[in-house]
Design an enzyme around this catalytic site. Sequence first.
Site, PDB file in Angstrom:
ATOM      1  N   TYR A  56      48.585  68.211  -4.910  1.00  0.00           N
ATOM      2  CA  TYR A  56      50.042  68.259  -4.724  1.00  0.00           C
ATOM      3  C   TYR A  56      50.444  67.403  -3.536  1.00  0.00           C
ATOM      4  CZ  TYR A  56      52.779  71.032  -7.856  1.00  0.00           C
ATOM      5  OH  TYR A  56      53.492  71.430  -8.934  1.00  0.00           O
ATOM      6  N   GLU A  58      54.139  66.789  -2.588  1.00  0.00           N
ATOM      7  CA  GLU A  58      55.608  66.726  -2.518  1.00  0.00           C
ATOM      8  C   GLU A  58      56.039  66.064  -1.212  1.00  0.00           C
ATOM      9  OE1 GLU A  58      57.313  70.568  -3.123  1.00  0.00           O
ATOM     10  OE2 GLU A  58      56.954  70.505  -5.279  1.00  0.00           O
ATOM     11  N   ASP A 202      67.170  47.506 -16.021  1.00  0.00           N
ATOM     12  CA  ASP A 202      66.055  48.319 -16.488  1.00  0.00           C
ATOM     13  C   ASP A 202      65.072  47.350 -17.142  1.00  0.00           C
ATOM     14  OD1 ASP A 202      64.243  49.895 -17.783  1.00  0.00           O
ATOM     15  OD2 ASP A 202      65.721  51.194 -18.749  1.00  0.00           O
ATOM     16  N   THR A 229      59.216  50.983 -16.242  1.00  0.00           N
ATOM     17  CA  THR A 229      58.039  51.792 -16.550  1.00  0.00           C
ATOM     18  C   THR A 229      56.826  50.991 -16.088  1.00  0.00           C
ATOM     19  OG1 THR A 229      58.031  50.803 -18.746  1.00  0.00           O
ATOM     20  CG2 THR A 229      58.994  53.001 -18.553  1.00  0.00           C
ATOM     21  N   LYS A 232      54.117  49.450 -19.834  1.00  0.00           N
ATOM     22  CA  LYS A 232      54.391  48.530 -20.937  1.00  0.00           C
ATOM     23  C   LYS A 232      53.773  47.170 -20.598  1.00  0.00           C
ATOM     24  CE  LYS A 232      58.232  51.404 -22.318  1.00  0.00           C
ATOM     25  NZ  LYS A 232      59.687  51.568 -22.490  1.00  0.00           N
ATOM     26  N   ARG A 238      51.002  55.475 -17.482  1.00  0.00           N
ATOM     27  CA  ARG A 238      52.357  55.892 -17.850  1.00  0.00           C
ATOM     28  C   ARG A 238      53.075  56.403 -16.610  1.00  0.00           C
ATOM     29  NH1 ARG A 238      52.002  55.707 -23.139  1.00  0.00           N
ATOM     30  NH2 ARG A 238      54.228  55.944 -23.357  1.00  0.00           N
TER      31      ARG A 238
HETATM   32  C1  PLP Z   1      60.501  52.675 -22.495  1.00  0.00           C
HETATM   33  C2  PLP Z   1      61.810  52.547 -21.828  1.00  0.00           C
HETATM   34  C3  PLP Z   1      62.332  53.592 -21.049  1.00  0.00           C
HETATM   35  C4  PLP Z   1      61.780  54.987 -21.022  1.00  0.00           C
HETATM   36  O1  PLP Z   1      60.519  55.183 -20.679  1.00  0.00           O
HETATM   37  P1  PLP Z   1      59.758  56.554 -21.023  1.00  0.00           P
HETATM   38  O2  PLP Z   1      58.562  56.408 -20.183  1.00  0.00           O
HETATM   39  O3  PLP Z   1      59.501  56.517 -22.482  1.00  0.00           O
HETATM   40  O4  PLP Z   1      60.633  57.688 -20.625  1.00  0.00           O
HETATM   41  C5  PLP Z   1      63.518  53.365 -20.372  1.00  0.00           C
HETATM   42  N1  PLP Z   1      64.159  52.194 -20.484  1.00  0.00           N
HETATM   43  C6  PLP Z   1      63.707  51.185 -21.260  1.00  0.00           C
HETATM   44  C7  PLP Z   1      64.482  49.915 -21.351  1.00  0.00           C
HETATM   45  C8  PLP Z   1      62.529  51.333 -21.969  1.00  0.00           C
HETATM   46  O5  PLP Z   1      62.104  50.336 -22.733  1.00  0.00           O
END
Ligand code: PLP
Length: 420
Positions: A56, A58, A202, A229, A232, A238
């Site tokens: 933990y 926090e 994003d 994220t 990807k 993740r």
């Molecule tokens: C994949 C994605 C997310 C969300 O990610 P999670 O890990 O699935 O919650 C947010 N914004 C965009 C543009 C994404 O492609």
Amino acid sequence: MQHPYLDLLESTDPQIHAALTGEENRQRLGIELIPSENYTYPEVLGTLGSVFTNKYAEGYPGRRYYGGQQFTDVIETIARERACQVFRCEHANVQPLSGSPMNQAVYLGLLEPGDTILAMDLSHGGHLTHGAPVSHMGRIFNFVRYKTNPVDGSIDYDEVLEIARKTQPKLVLCGYTSYPRDIDYDAFKRIADEVGAMTMVDASHFAGLVAGGVLENPFDHGFDVMTTTSHKSLRGPRGGMILCRKEFAARIDKSVFPGLQGGPHMNVIAGIAITMGKCLTPEFGDYAKQVLLNARAMAETFLTEGVSLVTGGTDNHMIVANTQDSFGLDGRVAEELLDAIGITVNKQIIPDDTNPPLRPSGIRIGTPAATTRGMKEEHMRTLAGWMVKTLRNPSDSVLHASIKSDVEALCRQFPVPGLD
Ligand SMILES: *Cc1c(COP(=O)(O)O)cnc(C)c1O
């Protein structure tokens, strides 16, 4: 089995062991062409299953609510410093548990409930967390949406400006989950400046391409906040990251913890630190370049075969194909047919889709994972050819069986990192 501890499972929990072995074989013998997926580094797989999952932590480095933080502080500090170096930004928060909470943390930290956010429409490539009516954020904030241009499928910046003038958003959000072109950050910045809004991108899908220097970096264009994220195109575990200018740092950190989350997942943060380290190597730049070359090669093959692509091609790692127009098949059927030959893609709504979301008109295809396995343009052309053949002959099971064994043979030449 990739981790020695997992051999234990065979006797202690055979059901889970069998599913894990099945998934390993699925990943080994098929090819992942979902643009949001990747194969992470063996070191990251190891870190995720390490003792950091026991801890933990926090709070933030130097300011924790639990003892025993000598080593968690080291990894989180390194993760933040490397992230700032990779993206040339002033502050990084690496604690968001995934992409969705990361975006929630930004909205809740920088805005008040009811404030207006201008974002991309879901059916035109925006993400669920960009204010889709079914998301909780869509109930808390007033999302207004821009769509893509019906003629060429690209973002119409004049229309974005017009909507911004009319609706006076507090936050202008760009970024996408299904859009095969780069973003004109200067245009978004000008629009935001004109209405006095903050700017956010994003970059979940394409942050690896920014890190690798093949797509524009929003911070070079004066953006305030970038979220991404880590799993990807970045090829990490993740998780999520929020990168921002210094003036937003305190509000972002407070919003993630204690605003939205409790203990960060330190095993993931160790993986993010490793991932950011990899991003700083020249090899990662080569990887990012190859992701783009591969996507282009695949798009060219589809176009030569007369397949209809949203925006007519790609500038990034993904291709959105209209399977309804090209093959008379909806995206769900196309996804299932390709799954059966060992090629994984996902069904995808296309701009102004007249089909319902679970039977949309298209599929989304991407090259980050295949590129991680070492595949090059020639393999992309081959894969695209197999996909076209399969979708043109949807009931030829003999053909499908023969392509499936070709896919397997190709995949055996390109091992999955951490397996084999
Ligand atoms: C994949 C994605 C997310 C969300 O990610 P999670 O890990 O699935 O919650 C947010 N914004 C965009 C543009 C994404 O492609």
